[in-house]
Design an enzyme around this catalytic site. Structure first.
Site, short mmCIF file in Angstrom:
data_model
loop_
_atom_site.label_atom_id
_atom_site.label_comp_id
_atom_site.label_asym_id
_atom_site.label_seq_id
_atom_site.Cartn_x
_atom_site.Cartn_y
_atom_site.Cartn_z
N GLU A 93 0.93 -1.12 0.40
CA GLU A 93 0.19 -0.09 -0.32
C GLU A 93 0.90 1.04 0.46
O GLU A 93 1.87 0.66 0.30
CB GLU A 93 -1.62 0.24 1.21
CG GLU A 93 -2.13 -1.20 1.13
CD GLU A 93 -2.85 -0.86 2.01
OE1 GLU A 93 -4.40 -1.40 1.99
OE2 GLU A 93 -2.81 -0.46 3.35
N CYS A 106 2.98 8.91 -0.18
CA CYS A 106 3.99 8.08 1.30
C CYS A 106 4.06 6.47 1.77
O CYS A 106 2.98 5.67 0.58
CB CYS A 106 2.82 7.73 2.63
SG CYS A 106 3.01 7.25 3.86
N CYS A 117 5.38 -2.21 16.74
CA CYS A 117 4.51 -1.15 17.62
C CYS A 117 2.97 -0.86 17.79
O CYS A 117 2.62 -1.53 17.25
CB CYS A 117 4.32 -0.41 16.69
SG CYS A 117 6.39 0.75 16.70
N CYS A 120 0.15 0.43 16.04
CA CYS A 120 0.17 0.47 14.34
C CYS A 120 -0.63 -1.25 14.14
O CYS A 120 0.12 -1.67 14.52
CB CYS A 120 1.75 1.02 13.85
SG CYS A 120 1.72 0.59 12.67
N HIS A 226 7.85 9.05 20.42
CA HIS A 226 6.71 9.38 20.18
C HIS A 226 6.13 9.05 22.05
O HIS A 226 5.04 8.76 22.39
CB HIS A 226 5.77 7.90 20.31
CG HIS A 226 5.57 7.65 18.35
ND1 HIS A 226 5.13 8.59 17.82
CD2 HIS A 226 6.09 6.81 17.47
CE1 HIS A 226 5.31 8.33 16.58
NE2 HIS A 226 5.87 7.38 16.28
N CYS A 343 -1.36 7.70 9.41
CA CYS A 343 -0.37 7.00 9.96
C CYS A 343 -0.67 5.93 10.36
O CYS A 343 -2.00 5.83 11.43
CB CYS A 343 0.15 7.98 10.80
SG CYS A 343 1.09 9.77 10.21
S1 SF4 Z 1 5.72 0.34 10.24
FE1 SF4 Z 1 3.78 0.58 12.53
S2 SF4 Z 1 5.43 -1.53 13.89
FE2 SF4 Z 1 5.99 -0.71 12.15
S3 SF4 Z 1 7.83 0.62 12.95
FE3 SF4 Z 1 6.56 1.73 11.62
S4 SF4 Z 1 4.99 2.09 13.53
FE4 SF4 Z 1 6.39 0.21 14.04
#
Ligand code: SF4
Length: 351
Positions: A93, A106, A117, A120, A226, A343
């Site tokens: 994507e 992006c 993370c 995410c 973060h 994001c």
């Molecule tokens: S894609 Fe998501 S899990 Fe991977 S480094 Fe970036 S924020 Fe962290």
């Protein structure tokens, strides 16, 4: 999969090595490079300034990859999410974010991501594989072609990709060789001709790789911070258990960077977790000796993850503390949320 060579995996230098290896002059590589990234070039027969016999040789041993028929989703704010089917069935994507004076794309550097993370969605997929150089640059080619096909009067911004951010799926520094080669192609005027100052590579903080990125490119660096205490950051970003905040900030202090450039620290505000006045003050103190800007992102809530976004007043109060400490601080509004293109919302696998 064909055993032919995809010439879009080659930087100009690698293309020179390739053509010299088959007995041609390096000038031929420059000619090929001049064709490969033009819109609608799909076959060597279109490269009219190459000798017929050389074109036939290329046709036999090499090919030019393209992404065709992307899955398109359009958001109410004009953002477009592209889903590209890869040769092995995975879906990749990218997100086009149009504004009146620019089009930011992006792009992804991996399918999935190993970094896990916890805020995410890509992190929930786990790591599937690295993208090839061609798969990285073809995201830009395809978005460029999409813009060229749109009626001019329907465009929000220019008819070309002006800015590229490596903030899609994956951790770019975990695929650094291919990312560096893709940057070489993106910034080559015979390639996709995007100015290095308009490209940003974002990392969650793979400390040992930062120096290599800085020494081998002049693009902008964004660091996903973060949180400002190790306990909170480790709970959000497992990478912090390997490279803690102090190690990361030290790598930023010594990052090889051109004069007047600044690192962009990304800070996603999560309600009740990292959004207090005290967090803002500690952040301000810890960044004081690093040339930087700060991007505050309000969290894009999704039902699969437990986090909430703070309200607007809290975000403004957090920003005020940083502004009073003389930082350049942006509050980034989310784009493309209605198509899960914001994001941390990219998460797809195989379709
Ligand atoms: S894609 Fe998501 S899990 Fe991977 S480094 Fe970036 S924020 Fe962290």
């Amino acid at each position: 999969m064909s055993d032919k060579i995809d010439l879009k995996n080659f930087t100009e230098k690698a293309l020179v090595d390739y053509v010299e290896g088959i007995g041609q002059s390096s000038f031929r590589a420059k000619q090929i490079m001049g064709w490969l990234y033009r819109p609608n070039i799909k076959e060597f027969s279109q490269m009219s300034d190459l000798a017929k016999v050389f074109r036939a040789h290329l046709d036999e041993h090499a090919y030019i990859s393209t992404f065709t028929e992307p899955i398109l989703e359009k958001a109410s704010d004009g953002c477009v999410k592209f889903g590209f089917r890869l040769f092995d069935g995975h879906i990749l994507e990218s997100v086009l974010i149009p504004e009146p004076d620019r089009n930011t794309l992006c792009i992804s550097s991996q399918v999935g991501c190993a970094m896990g993370c916890t805020f995410c969605l890509t992190g929930t997929m786990g790591f599937i594989r690295n993208l090839t150089v061609a798969e990285i640059v073809n995201q830009v080619c395809a978005a460029r072609d999409y813009l060229l096909e749109q009626p001019k009067e329907e465009l929000i911004g220019p008819d070309r990709i002006t800015n590229v951010v490596y903030m899609g799926m994956g951790e770019p520094l975990n695929n650094l060789d291919n990312v560096l080669d893709s940057l070489s192609i993106l910034t080559n005027h015979k390639g996709l001709d995007v100015a290095a100052r308009r490209i940003t590579v974002s990392t969650c903080g793979i400390v040992p790789k930062l120096k290599e990125l800085g020494e081998n490119s002049t693009v902008n660096l964004a660091v996903s911070l973060h949180a400002i205490t190790d306990s909170v950051r480790s709970s959000l970003m497992p990478v912090n258990k390997r490279y803690n905040i102090e190690e990361l900030l030290e790598a930023c202090r010594t990052y090889p960077m051109q004069k007047r450039k600044r690192i962009m620290f990304e800070y996603t505000l999560l309600k009740g977790i990292n959004d207090s006045d005290m967090d803002a003050r500690i952040l301000s103190r810890k960044l004081q000796d690093i040339p930087c800007k700060i991007n505050l992102l309000s969290y894009n809530e999704c039902s699969a993850l437990p986090y909430k976004s703070p309200d607007k007043e809290r975000i403004l109060a957090f920003q005020k503390i940083l502004l009073e400490a003389h930082y350049t601080v942006f509050i980034r509004s989310s784009r493309g949320t209605d198509i899960s293109a914001a994001c941390g919302q990219l998460a797809t696998g195989t379709k």
